[in-house]
Design a protein around this motif. Sequence first.
Motif, PDB file in Angstrom:
ATOM      1  N   GLY A 100      14.594  14.795  -8.985  1.00 49.84           N
ATOM      2  CA  GLY A 100      13.550  15.344  -9.860  1.00 49.84           C
ATOM      3  C   GLY A 100      12.397  14.385 -10.121  1.00 49.84           C
ATOM      4  N   GLU A 101      12.531  13.122  -9.708  1.00 45.46           N
ATOM      5  CA  GLU A 101      11.481  12.142 -10.002  1.00 45.46           C
ATOM      6  C   GLU A 101      10.357  12.151  -8.968  1.00 45.46           C
ATOM      7  OE1 GLU A 101      13.042   8.464 -12.580  1.00 45.46           O
ATOM      8  OE2 GLU A 101      13.490   8.315 -10.448  1.00 45.46           O
ATOM      9  N   VAL A 102       9.225  11.615  -9.416  1.00 45.56           N
ATOM     10  CA  VAL A 102       8.080  11.445  -8.531  1.00 45.56           C
ATOM     11  C   VAL A 102       7.539  10.026  -8.702  1.00 45.56           C
ATOM     12  CG1 VAL A 102       5.674  12.120  -8.172  1.00 45.56           C
ATOM     13  CG2 VAL A 102       7.398  13.884  -8.549  1.00 45.56           C
ATOM     14  N   ALA A 103       7.266   9.357  -7.598  1.00 41.47           N
ATOM     15  CA  ALA A 103       6.533   8.082  -7.630  1.00 41.47           C
ATOM     16  C   ALA A 103       5.096   8.431  -7.258  1.00 41.47           C
ATOM     17  CB  ALA A 103       7.141   7.080  -6.645  1.00 41.47           C
ATOM     18  N   PRO A 104       4.146   8.232  -8.202  1.00 46.83           N
ATOM     19  CA  PRO A 104       2.810   8.812  -8.062  1.00 46.83           C
ATOM     20  C   PRO A 104       2.021   8.321  -6.849  1.00 46.83           C
ATOM     21  CG  PRO A 104       2.964   7.405 -10.028  1.00 46.83           C
ATOM     22  CD  PRO A 104       4.331   7.486  -9.454  1.00 46.83           C
ATOM     23  N   ALA A 105       1.096   9.168  -6.410  1.00 41.94           N
ATOM     24  CA  ALA A 105       0.308   8.870  -5.206  1.00 41.94           C
ATOM     25  C   ALA A 105      -0.649   7.701  -5.446  1.00 41.94           C
ATOM     26  CB  ALA A 105      -0.472  10.117  -4.780  1.00 41.94           C
ATOM     27  N   HIS A 106      -0.697   6.804  -4.487  1.00 36.52           N
ATOM     28  CA  HIS A 106      -1.686   5.723  -4.475  1.00 36.52           C
ATOM     29  C   HIS A 106      -1.892   5.280  -3.036  1.00 36.52           C
ATOM     30  CE1 HIS A 106       1.589   2.288  -5.052  1.00 36.52           C
ATOM     31  NE2 HIS A 106       1.592   2.777  -3.847  1.00 36.52           N
ATOM     32  N   ARG A 107      -2.865   4.414  -2.854  1.00 34.53           N
ATOM     33  CA  ARG A 107      -3.023   3.817  -1.514  1.00 34.53           C
ATOM     34  C   ARG A 107      -3.433   2.364  -1.660  1.00 34.53           C
ATOM     35  NH1 ARG A 107      -8.484   6.393   1.270  1.00 34.53           N
ATOM     36  NH2 ARG A 107      -9.861   6.160  -0.514  1.00 34.53           N
ATOM     37  N   GLY A 128      -1.192  13.710   3.248  1.00 36.40           N
ATOM     38  CA  GLY A 128      -1.027  15.163   3.332  1.00 36.40           C
ATOM     39  C   GLY A 128       0.078  15.634   4.256  1.00 36.40           C
ATOM     40  N   GLU A 129       0.797  14.686   4.879  1.00 35.40           N
ATOM     41  CA  GLU A 129       1.898  15.082   5.750  1.00 35.40           C
ATOM     42  C   GLU A 129       3.214  14.659   5.104  1.00 35.40           C
ATOM     43  OE1 GLU A 129       1.011  15.158  10.086  1.00 35.40           O
ATOM     44  OE2 GLU A 129      -0.350  13.534   9.594  1.00 35.40           O
ATOM     45  N   LYS A 130       4.143  15.603   5.053  1.00 30.45           N
ATOM     46  CA  LYS A 130       5.372  15.370   4.302  1.00 30.45           C
ATOM     47  C   LYS A 130       6.545  15.010   5.220  1.00 30.45           C
ATOM     48  CE  LYS A 130       7.507  17.609   0.361  1.00 30.45           C
ATOM     49  NZ  LYS A 130       7.306  18.756  -0.527  1.00 30.45           N
ATOM     50  N   VAL A 131       7.256  13.939   4.876  1.00 24.77           N
ATOM     51  CA  VAL A 131       8.448  13.544   5.639  1.00 24.77           C
ATOM     52  C   VAL A 131       9.669  13.617   4.743  1.00 24.77           C
ATOM     53  CG1 VAL A 131       9.405  11.806   7.177  1.00 24.77           C
ATOM     54  CG2 VAL A 131       6.992  11.686   6.545  1.00 24.77           C
ATOM     55  N   TRP A 144      -4.010   1.878   3.799  1.00 22.93           N
ATOM     56  CA  TRP A 144      -5.045   2.715   3.180  1.00 22.93           C
ATOM     57  C   TRP A 144      -4.803   4.225   3.328  1.00 22.93           C
ATOM     58  CZ3 TRP A 144      -7.253   0.968  -0.701  1.00 22.93           C
ATOM     59  CH2 TRP A 144      -8.425   1.518  -1.224  1.00 22.93           C
ATOM     60  N   THR A 145      -3.537   4.612   3.446  1.00 24.91           N
ATOM     61  CA  THR A 145      -3.226   6.052   3.420  1.00 24.91           C
ATOM     62  C   THR A 145      -2.578   6.365   2.072  1.00 24.91           C
ATOM     63  OG1 THR A 145      -1.088   5.619   4.491  1.00 24.91           O
ATOM     64  CG2 THR A 145      -2.896   6.322   5.912  1.00 24.91           C
ATOM     65  N   PHE A 146      -2.967   7.492   1.476  1.00 20.86           N
ATOM     66  CA  PHE A 146      -2.348   7.917   0.223  1.00 20.86           C
ATOM     67  C   PHE A 146      -0.882   8.249   0.472  1.00 20.86           C
ATOM     68  CE2 PHE A 146      -6.710   8.757  -1.287  1.00 20.86           C
ATOM     69  CZ  PHE A 146      -6.623   8.096  -2.506  1.00 20.86           C
ATOM     70  N   HIS A 147      -0.029   7.808  -0.450  1.00 20.14           N
ATOM     71  CA  HIS A 147       1.390   8.144  -0.322  1.00 20.14           C
ATOM     72  C   HIS A 147       2.023   8.305  -1.694  1.00 20.14           C
ATOM     73  CE1 HIS A 147       0.890   3.773  -0.282  1.00 20.14           C
ATOM     74  NE2 HIS A 147       2.081   3.653  -0.830  1.00 20.14           N
ATOM     75  N   PHE A 175      -6.843  -4.207  -1.404  1.00 22.08           N
ATOM     76  CA  PHE A 175      -7.481  -3.127  -2.155  1.00 22.08           C
ATOM     77  C   PHE A 175      -6.402  -2.126  -2.504  1.00 22.08           C
ATOM     78  CE2 PHE A 175     -10.919  -4.965   0.276  1.00 22.08           C
ATOM     79  CZ  PHE A 175     -11.962  -5.019  -0.638  1.00 22.08           C
ATOM     80  N   MET A 176      -6.566  -1.465  -3.648  1.00 26.79           N
ATOM     81  CA  MET A 176      -5.561  -0.500  -4.102  1.00 26.79           C
ATOM     82  C   MET A 176      -6.240   0.487  -5.021  1.00 26.79           C
ATOM     83  SD  MET A 176      -3.172   0.387  -6.671  1.00 26.79           S
ATOM     84  CE  MET A 176      -1.394   0.558  -6.750  1.00 26.79           C
ATOM     85  N   GLU A 177      -5.862   1.763  -4.909  1.00 26.25           N
ATOM     86  CA  GLU A 177      -6.348   2.735  -5.889  1.00 26.25           C
ATOM     87  C   GLU A 177      -5.341   3.858  -6.073  1.00 26.25           C
ATOM     88  OE1 GLU A 177     -10.138   3.954  -4.279  1.00 26.25           O
ATOM     89  OE2 GLU A 177      -9.238   5.461  -2.987  1.00 26.25           O
ATOM     90  N   GLY A 178      -5.349   4.437  -7.264  1.00 26.14           N
ATOM     91  CA  GLY A 178      -4.517   5.594  -7.543  1.00 26.14           C
ATOM     92  C   GLY A 178      -5.200   6.856  -7.041  1.00 26.14           C
TER      93      GLY A 178
END
Length: 345
Positions: A100-107, A128-131, A144-147, A175-178
């Motif tokens: 049920g948990e989520v680790a929030p998207a960042h890159r 945008g691709e789910k594994v 530098w890909t959002f995950h 570099f890092m961003e949410g």
Amino acid sequence: METIDSIQEQRQHFYDKINPANLTPLWEVLHDVITKEPKTPCLPYLWKWSQVRQWLLEAGGIISAQEAERRVLVLENPGLRGQTRITHSLYAGMQLILPGEVAPAHRHTQSALRFIMQGQGAYTAVDGEKVTMGVGDFVITPSWTFHDHGNTSSEPMIWLDGLDVPIVELLDAQFMEGAQELSQQTHTSAAVNFAKFGNTMKPVNYQPKSKTSPMFWYPYERTRQALEELKQHSELHPCWGHKLQYTNPATGGWAMPSIATFMQLLPAGFNGQSYRSTDSTVYAIVEGAGRCCVGDMVLEFGPKDVFVCPSWMPYRLEADSDTVLFSYSDRPVQQALDLWREHMG
Ligand code: GTQ
């Protein structure tokens, strides 16, 4: 006549004089800097799965994945405490996502690999691709890909994170961003990605977007089959048994630009010869048991243990039962700079 003491005094006086101007004499440190051989602070060490797993699950009781952003216990090399790294150049951490948990998207500019240790059915979303991940799978998050990661299964999911954090830090290129949203909208799955790149084929007119493999999911089943086939029909290397390296299917090069990844099989009774290379290497056991004799240490390993062999320190691998080992190192970086060396025997 000048005495040795007075010469030393004169020199020290000189060093003290130039010191405030940020100058220092090379000759006092030359052989600490330009050494005959690698002089790594990295030490051999093994982390027992049963212990790491227990404490990681305990961490699950005191902080959520969302609050932590990444709920990870860092595997910190005993020779590099406080430096958030497992070797001089690479990072390792064990990450837990509860149901049920989520680790929030960042890159971030650091590249990451995931090697799945426990659980089935949690996912990572990469641009945008789910594994959906299973034990023994190797998954890539390119620079530098959002995950974001999530667990829609009913079991805790644990994986080993390998990142090039210290390399990026050395180069001061962090570099890092949410992301705007907690979880990305996903529009395609790893099955499509695998269909495009997982069969020694690629889409016609495919143009690479980056130096990282366009295939980001390497399922264990396929890797294991390949190793089993080699075990049945191919010659055993005296040092590393049957060993394959993960490749970028579009180039034949390494799957990641900064981290080499491998999977190897040591048949039961394997008694390997001594080997060393300049890339300190992190090993994670998938199946089997045995030991790694490294320096003056004997690291007894079983399933899901993680151990590290430092640069240029000779080591030998022994297997009591058929043993499958995943490993990673900074070899691509060393090879790009014409630095990498290995030695057998
Ligand atoms: O999953 O993005 O272990 O950003 C360390 C830093 C995992 C991740 C880590 C990270 C991640």
